[in-house]
Enzyme design. Structure first.
Site, PDB file in Angstrom:
ATOM      1  CB  CYS A  56       1.369  78.295 -19.082  1.00 13.18           C
ATOM      2  SG  CYS A  56      -0.261  78.998 -19.272  1.00 13.18           S
ATOM      3  CB  ALA A  62       4.291  69.781 -28.979  1.00 13.62           C
ATOM      4  CG  ASP A  79       7.941  73.095 -29.884  1.00 12.48           C
ATOM      5  OD1 ASP A  79       9.179  73.254 -29.843  1.00 12.48           O
ATOM      6  OD2 ASP A  79       7.189  73.364 -28.916  1.00 12.48           O
ATOM      7  CG  HIS A 168       0.828  83.496 -28.807  1.00 12.04           C
ATOM      8  ND1 HIS A 168      -0.468  83.237 -28.435  1.00 12.04           N
ATOM      9  CD2 HIS A 168       0.966  82.969 -30.050  1.00 12.04           C
ATOM     10  CE1 HIS A 168      -1.083  82.579 -29.404  1.00 12.04           C
ATOM     11  NE2 HIS A 168      -0.249  82.402 -30.408  1.00 12.04           N
ATOM     12  CG  HIS A 302       3.844 100.486 -42.319  1.00  9.61           C
ATOM     13  ND1 HIS A 302       4.960 100.424 -43.134  1.00  9.61           N
ATOM     14  CD2 HIS A 302       2.922  99.664 -42.877  1.00  9.61           C
ATOM     15  CE1 HIS A 302       4.718  99.617 -44.152  1.00  9.61           C
ATOM     16  NE2 HIS A 302       3.494  99.134 -44.019  1.00  9.61           N
TER      17      HIS A 302
END
Ligand code: H2U
Length: 356
Positions: A56, A62, A79, A168, A302
């Site tokens: 976010c 981390a 990370d 994501h 593709h």
């Protein structure tokens, strides 16, 4: 008189010319009784912003880094990368052909599609999807300058092992050609040498003409359930007619049209079982890095979508048993799957219920 062959009724094997593999199609099995699960999946409520979610805006990841207050896409180095750019010692010669290892160098990135955690691509505005496409092209330019293969992929849904609901995708770039694109490179090259036309350019032309497996289409793109699909609702997104090597080659009009077709395809996917449809998807285009100066005319850009769901939001297909040990098998034909998806509403089920 002997019964004549009907692909909707009779077992057969189909060839995947991109990979040189076969798939067993057994449509007669659709007639067997089904008494398994059919229930809908419970809708999970996801907060729009969770300060503890490392994807976010403004959250701490981390590694202690704080994300910017991003308002569109956001790209960062993974990370926990599977491939490191430097520092790893080389394996060196193994001394025996049965125990071969080569160096593997690369980089891994994560790209957030949108600042909100409670949105997915089909519910995003076309302009927001266009921003994702532009970013994908930028990634191919940047990482493709150095790496031979840049794999952009989206793993969506917990069932696919996706660890975070925030919209994501990931990017893994490597100094080597991974197996799947290597196999496709070989088969497209052979096809072009034999037929003097790129395999997928010819395939799109034939699919546009036959109209048997089209899920959605627009001026620049086709989404089809490939003739050789293995996953029940697998689709391939490909340029309608222009020969395009990489995402970087797309014109602004083609990018807008791609945003349109992605929204429509993914809306149909979500509408199929009225659930946020899980899948693994990714882009394959001509190789990059040293390959940018090589002849890649046999390639055609593709995307593939591989969704695991079979009968409902909770019943998935397992590629196990015969499929792991012999070859993939499907009951529903590619044509039946395409028709089912094609006939679904264009409006997302969540937006329909908002209106009622
Ligand atoms: P998946 O859910 O598709 O695995 O994607 C989340 C990725 O985000 C995952 O690859 C990375 C994970 O390594 N990640 C970070 O780089 N930093 C974090 O703080 C959490 C997750």
């Amino acid at each position: 008189m002997a019964e004549s062959f009907d692909a909707k009724e009779h077992q057969h094997v189909r060839f995947n010319p991109l990979k040189g593999e076969w798939v067993l199609v057994s449509p007669h099995r659709l007639k067997r009784p089904w008494s398994g699960q059919v229930e809908k999946a419970a809708e999970v409520s996801i907060p729009r912003h969770d300060p503890k979610n490392p994807l976010c805006p403004r959250a701490t990841r981390a590694n202690g880094k704080v994300n910017p207050d991003y308002s569109s896409t956001f790209l960062f180095e993974n990370d926990f990368p599977a491939l490191l750019q430097e520092g790893a010692p080389q394996p060196g010669p193994s001394g025996h052909p049965l125990f071969r290892a080569e160096s593997a160098v690369g980089t891994c990135q994560v790209m957030c599609f949108h600042p909100w955690s409670d949105i997915t691509l089909p519910l995003m505005e076309p302009s927001d999807i266009r921003a994702v496409i532009d970013k994908w092209a930028d990634i191919i330019t940047d990482l493709g300058a150095k790496y031979r293969w840049v794999q952009i992929f989206e793993n969506k849904g917990a069932v696919m092992g996706c660890s975070n609901p925030h919209p994501h995708c990931q990017v893994w770039a490597s100094n080597f050609m991974p197996n799947e694109p290597q196999i496709k490179d070989t088969h497209q090259r052979q096809y072009y040498a034999e037929h003097k036309v790129p395999l997928l350019v010819e395939y799109a032309r034939m699919e546009a003409e036959k109209k048997e497996r089209i899920v959605v289409e627009n001026e620049h793109w086709l989404a089809v359930v490939p003739y050789w699909a293995t996953w029940p609702y697998e689709t391939m997104l490909l340029p309608r007619s222009r020969h395009i090597l990489r995402l970087t080659d797309l014109t602004p009009e083609e990018r807008d049209a791609l945003a349109d077709i992605m929204k429509r395809l993914l809306t149909k996917y979500d509408n199929l079982f009225e659930t946020s449809f899980p899948y693994s998807m990714g882009w394959h285009g001509a190789p990059t890095g040293e390959s940018l100066t090589e002849d890649n005319f046999h390639w055609q850009l593709h995307a593939m979508y591989y969704p695991p769901l079979l009968r409902s939001a909770t019943v998935k297909k397992f590629m196990v048993g015969y499929e792991m040990l012999a070859l993939p098998q499907r009951d529903l034909t590619a044509e039946q799957a395409a028709e089912k998806l094609h006939n679904l509403p264009d409006m997302h089920y969540k937006q329909r219920s908002d209106q009622s």
